[in-house]
Design an enzyme around this catalytic site. Structure first.
Site, PDB file in Angstrom:
ATOM      1  N   GLY A 134       0.826  -1.215   0.000  1.00 26.03           N
ATOM      2  CA  GLY A 134       0.000   0.000   0.000  1.00 26.03           C
ATOM      3  C   GLY A 134       0.855   1.258   0.000  1.00 26.03           C
ATOM      4  O   GLY A 134       0.581   2.227  -0.712  1.00 26.03           O
ATOM      5  N   ARG A 176       7.303   1.996   1.083  1.00 26.20           N
ATOM      6  CA  ARG A 176       7.610   0.582   1.262  1.00 26.20           C
ATOM      7  C   ARG A 176       8.052  -0.024  -0.076  1.00 26.20           C
ATOM      8  O   ARG A 176       8.959  -0.846  -0.127  1.00 26.20           O
ATOM      9  CB  ARG A 176       6.347  -0.103   1.789  1.00 26.20           C
ATOM     10  CG  ARG A 176       6.493  -1.525   2.005  1.00 26.20           C
ATOM     11  CD  ARG A 176       6.387  -2.120   3.327  1.00 26.20           C
ATOM     12  NE  ARG A 176       7.003  -1.658   4.508  1.00 26.20           N
ATOM     13  CZ  ARG A 176       6.706  -2.141   5.695  1.00 26.20           C
ATOM     14  NH1 ARG A 176       5.791  -3.058   5.802  1.00 26.20           N
ATOM     15  NH2 ARG A 176       7.326  -1.719   6.766  1.00 26.20           N
ATOM     16  N   ARG A 189       2.610  11.760  -8.048  1.00 24.16           N
ATOM     17  CA  ARG A 189       1.958  11.711  -6.729  1.00 24.16           C
ATOM     18  C   ARG A 189       2.781  10.920  -5.702  1.00 24.16           C
ATOM     19  O   ARG A 189       2.224  10.383  -4.742  1.00 24.16           O
ATOM     20  CB  ARG A 189       0.550  11.110  -6.814  1.00 24.16           C
ATOM     21  CG  ARG A 189      -0.436  12.022  -7.488  1.00 24.16           C
ATOM     22  CD  ARG A 189      -1.798  11.380  -7.640  1.00 24.16           C
ATOM     23  NE  ARG A 189      -2.674  12.260  -8.365  1.00 24.16           N
ATOM     24  CZ  ARG A 189      -3.688  12.955  -7.818  1.00 24.16           C
ATOM     25  NH1 ARG A 189      -3.947  12.830  -6.548  1.00 24.16           N
ATOM     26  NH2 ARG A 189      -4.416  13.742  -8.558  1.00 24.16           N
ATOM     27  N   ARG A 198      -0.589  -8.362  -4.200  1.00 24.53           N
ATOM     28  CA  ARG A 198      -0.635  -7.345  -3.138  1.00 24.53           C
ATOM     29  C   ARG A 198       0.103  -7.881  -1.921  1.00 24.53           C
ATOM     30  O   ARG A 198      -0.065  -9.044  -1.536  1.00 24.53           O
ATOM     31  CB  ARG A 198      -2.098  -7.042  -2.798  1.00 24.53           C
ATOM     32  CG  ARG A 198      -2.302  -6.306  -1.510  1.00 24.53           C
ATOM     33  CD  ARG A 198      -3.705  -5.764  -1.338  1.00 24.53           C
ATOM     34  NE  ARG A 198      -4.081  -5.604   0.058  1.00 24.53           N
ATOM     35  CZ  ARG A 198      -3.573  -4.709   0.891  1.00 24.53           C
ATOM     36  NH1 ARG A 198      -2.649  -3.856   0.481  1.00 24.53           N
ATOM     37  NH2 ARG A 198      -3.974  -4.645   2.148  1.00 24.53           N
ATOM     38  N   SER A 209      -1.117  -5.229   4.824  1.00 24.55           N
ATOM     39  CA  SER A 209      -1.371  -5.539   6.227  1.00 24.55           C
ATOM     40  C   SER A 209      -2.876  -5.609   6.432  1.00 24.55           C
ATOM     41  O   SER A 209      -3.653  -5.109   5.608  1.00 24.55           O
ATOM     42  CB  SER A 209      -0.754  -4.469   7.132  1.00 24.55           C
ATOM     43  OG  SER A 209      -1.349  -3.226   6.851  1.00 24.55           O
ATOM     44  N   ASP A 245      -2.660  -5.538  13.334  1.00 21.16           N
ATOM     45  CA  ASP A 245      -3.411  -5.135  14.529  1.00 21.16           C
ATOM     46  C   ASP A 245      -4.570  -6.103  14.700  1.00 21.16           C
ATOM     47  O   ASP A 245      -4.859  -6.879  13.793  1.00 21.16           O
ATOM     48  CB  ASP A 245      -3.919  -3.685  14.399  1.00 21.16           C
ATOM     49  CG  ASP A 245      -4.706  -3.444  13.115  1.00 21.16           C
ATOM     50  OD1 ASP A 245      -4.071  -3.349  12.041  1.00 21.16           O
ATOM     51  OD2 ASP A 245      -5.944  -3.402  13.161  1.00 21.16           O
ATOM     52  N   ARG A 270       7.957  -6.797  13.883  1.00 19.38           N
ATOM     53  CA  ARG A 270       7.326  -6.273  12.667  1.00 19.38           C
ATOM     54  C   ARG A 270       8.223  -6.510  11.456  1.00 19.38           C
ATOM     55  O   ARG A 270       7.766  -6.906  10.391  1.00 19.38           O
ATOM     56  CB  ARG A 270       7.005  -4.780  12.828  1.00 19.38           C
ATOM     57  CG  ARG A 270       5.839  -4.519  13.778  1.00 19.38           C
ATOM     58  CD  ARG A 270       5.301  -3.111  13.609  1.00 19.38           C
ATOM     59  NE  ARG A 270       6.215  -2.098  14.131  1.00 19.38           N
ATOM     60  CZ  ARG A 270       6.230  -1.684  15.382  1.00 19.38           C
ATOM     61  NH1 ARG A 270       5.382  -2.170  16.266  1.00 19.38           N
ATOM     62  NH2 ARG A 270       7.083  -0.759  15.782  1.00 19.38           N
TER      63      ARG A 270
HETATM   64  N1  ADE Z   1      -5.198  -2.614   7.504  1.00 16.71           N
HETATM   65  C1  ADE Z   1      -4.512  -2.980   8.603  1.00 16.71           C
HETATM   66  N2  ADE Z   1      -5.281  -2.908   9.694  1.00 16.71           N
HETATM   67  C2  ADE Z   1      -6.499  -2.470   9.267  1.00 16.71           C
HETATM   68  C3  ADE Z   1      -7.706  -2.193   9.918  1.00 16.71           C
HETATM   69  N3  ADE Z   1      -7.821  -2.341  11.234  1.00 16.71           N
HETATM   70  N4  ADE Z   1      -8.751  -1.753   9.167  1.00 16.71           N
HETATM   71  C4  ADE Z   1      -8.619  -1.605   7.841  1.00 16.71           C
HETATM   72  N5  ADE Z   1      -7.505  -1.846   7.175  1.00 16.71           N
HETATM   73  C5  ADE Z   1      -6.445  -2.283   7.879  1.00 16.71           C
END
Ligand code: ADE
Length: 235
Positions: A21, A25, A44, A88, A91, A205, A218
């Site tokens: 994304g 990175r 951009r 892709r 995360s 997360d 990480r």
């Molecule tokens: N990408 C990583 N964590 C996310 C989340 N909590 N919501 C949406 N996209 C994410």
């Protein structure tokens, strides 16, 4: 030849593109994992690079966040630059306790309430799929590397900050184990353009528990995901 979003000339982009994304990175991957990386796009700041991995040409380019963004970049790569395959590398947020932080997941289907597929091609399906053969290749590469990869259904959400948990509940009712914001659109574009797509996401997360994470953890899980994606990109 270029597009409003990509200044690359045809031939400057490899047949296989890895898409994180974050464009920085993409730059980091190019500079640390590819040999002789050459930057093909800075519009951009959505950096794109082409280099070599084990002697084979591979590109890496940022997708930005969300379906409109990955929708634009992936569509142009497939339709204007003769790209065959996009993987892709992202995360995701875990919904269930079975997914621990830093788990590497393979997206086997993407559920969304987004209008992306409907608007793009009148496709009413709320589930989009990656290329099956490519997913098998990714699983084989993970197994050859002795790395674990968990197959999951992802929720591709249009909204990061929701007022309540109804959209999470709806996604979990549809079998989603984690959430991100891109795979549904990528898989849809590949489908309408008869190209290949897959997505590998590390769990960054979790909605199920809170955990303290270290930069080393990480980095390790990111490196695992990169090894799998790079090996799959040259098969
Ligand atoms: N990408 C990583 N964590 C996310 C989340 N909590 N919501 C949406 N996209 C994410």
């Amino acid at each position: 030849m270029s597009t409003p979003h990509n200044q690359a000339q045809k031939g400057e982009v490899a047949k296989v593109v890895l898409m994180p994304g974050d464009p920085l990175r993409a730059k980091y991957i190019a500079e640390n994992f590819l040999e002789n990386p050459v930057c093909f796009n800075t519009i951009r700041n959505m950096f794109g690079y082409t280099g070599y991995y084990k002697g084979k040409k591979v590109s890496v380019m940022g997708s930005g966040m969300g379906m409109p963004s990955i929708g634009i970049y992936s569509y142009e790569l497939y339709s204007q630059y003769d790209v065959d395959t996009i993987i892709r590398i992202g995360s995701a947020g875990g919904y269930t306790p079975d997914l621990k932080l830093f788990d590497v997941t393979l997206i086997e289907s993407a559920y969304s309430r987004s209008s992306f597929a409907q608007v793009q091609s009148n496709d009413p399906d709320d589930i989009q799929y990656p290329d099956e053969e490519l997913c098998q290749t990714i699983k084989d590469c993970a197994s050859n590397l002795n790395l674990s990869i968990k197959p999951i259904r992802i929720h591709s959400s249009d909204v990061f900050y929701c007022q309540d948990d109804s959209c999470t509940k709806d996604a979990m009712d549809h079998g989603c184990q984690a959430v991100e914001m891109e795979s549904f659109a990528l898989f849809h574009n590949a489908k309408v353009l008869h190209k290949k797509a897959a997505a590998i996401c590390t769990i960054s997360d979790s909605f199920a528990f809170e955990e303290i994470t270290t930069p080393q953890q990480r980095e390790q899980c990111f490196n695992d995901m990169m090894k799998i994606a790079l090996e799959a990109s040259i098969r």
